[in-house]
Scaffold this motif. Structure first.
Motif, short mmCIF file in Angstrom:
data_model
loop_
_atom_site.label_atom_id
_atom_site.label_comp_id
_atom_site.label_asym_id
_atom_site.label_seq_id
_atom_site.Cartn_x
_atom_site.Cartn_y
_atom_site.Cartn_z
N SER A 188 0.84 -1.21 0.00
CA SER A 188 0.00 0.00 0.00
C SER A 188 0.87 1.26 0.00
O SER A 188 0.56 2.25 -0.68
N TYR A 189 1.94 1.22 0.76
CA TYR A 189 2.90 2.34 0.78
C TYR A 189 3.47 2.56 -0.62
O TYR A 189 3.57 3.68 -1.10
N LEU A 190 3.81 1.45 -1.28
CA LEU A 190 4.39 1.55 -2.62
C LEU A 190 3.39 2.15 -3.61
O LEU A 190 3.78 2.91 -4.51
N ALA A 191 2.11 1.83 -3.45
CA ALA A 191 1.10 2.38 -4.36
C ALA A 191 1.01 3.89 -4.21
O ALA A 191 0.71 4.60 -5.17
N LEU A 192 1.24 4.40 -3.01
CA LEU A 192 1.14 5.84 -2.78
C LEU A 192 2.41 6.59 -3.15
O LEU A 192 2.35 7.70 -3.67
N PHE A 193 3.55 5.99 -2.88
CA PHE A 193 4.81 6.74 -2.99
C PHE A 193 5.81 6.14 -3.98
O PHE A 193 6.88 6.71 -4.17
N GLY A 194 5.46 5.03 -4.59
CA GLY A 194 6.42 4.38 -5.48
C GLY A 194 6.64 5.11 -6.79
O GLY A 194 5.71 5.70 -7.36
N TYR A 195 7.87 5.09 -7.23
CA TYR A 195 8.23 5.62 -8.55
C TYR A 195 8.21 4.46 -9.55
O TYR A 195 8.81 3.42 -9.31
N SER A 196 7.50 4.64 -10.64
CA SER A 196 7.41 3.60 -11.65
C SER A 196 7.65 4.19 -13.03
O SER A 196 7.62 5.41 -13.19
N GLN A 197 7.82 3.32 -13.99
CA GLN A 197 8.05 3.79 -15.36
C GLN A 197 7.00 3.20 -16.30
O GLN A 197 5.82 3.36 -16.05
N GLN A 198 7.39 2.49 -17.35
CA GLN A 198 6.44 2.28 -18.44
C GLN A 198 5.39 1.20 -18.20
O GLN A 198 4.30 1.30 -18.73
N GLY A 199 5.67 0.16 -17.46
CA GLY A 199 4.70 -0.90 -17.21
C GLY A 199 4.70 -1.97 -18.28
O GLY A 199 5.22 -1.80 -19.38
N THR A 200 4.09 -3.12 -17.92
CA THR A 200 3.97 -4.23 -18.86
C THR A 200 2.55 -4.80 -18.76
O THR A 200 1.99 -4.90 -17.67
#
Length: 128
Positions: free
Chosen positions: A110-122
């Motif tokens: 849940s923390y990652l969903a709020l504050f995570g940095y992501s890029q292009q996805g698959t």
């Protein structure tokens, strides 16, 4: 700057399996929380699974018992083994990282969903 290189998405029939991989590189924290988010059309982004550099792991209730997250420290790579896939798992999956915390009040995912940095996805598509 952190780089996240994802691989392993695709199409599978219901009940099938896929494994996602994410190589984390670049200038980033030596300790971090990393994992996977997903977003289906018309839905909010949600945390799926997370693991931090202390080995703390958490999963969304919807994937517990079916998905397994792991990390290869030497390769700085995150993995998400997805089994017993269901059509409801269809979404774009994003590898994400965020600074490690000492405590995650609602789970590291849940923390990652709020504050995570992501890029292009698959893309992961599960047909019935």
């Amino acid at each position: 700057q952190v780089q996240l290189v994802e691989s392993g998405g695709g199409s599978v029939e219901s009940g099938g399996s896929l494994r996602l991989s994410c190589v984390v590189s670049g200038d980033y924290y030596s300790t971090y929380c990393g994992g996977w988010l997903r977003q289906a059309p018309g839905k909010e982004r949600e945390g799926v699974a997370a693991i931090d550099t202390d080995g703390v792991i958490s999963y969304a209730d919807s994937v517990k018992g079916r998905f397994t997250i792991s990390r290869d420290k030497a390769k700085n790579t995150l993995y998400l083994q997805m089994s017993s896939l269901e059509p409801e798992d269809t979404a774009t999956y994003y590898c994400a990282v965020a600074p490690k915390k000492d405590k995650y009040y609602d789970g590291a995912h849940s923390y990652l969903a709020l504050f995570g940095y992501s890029q292009q996805g698959t893309q992961v598509t599960v047909s019935s």
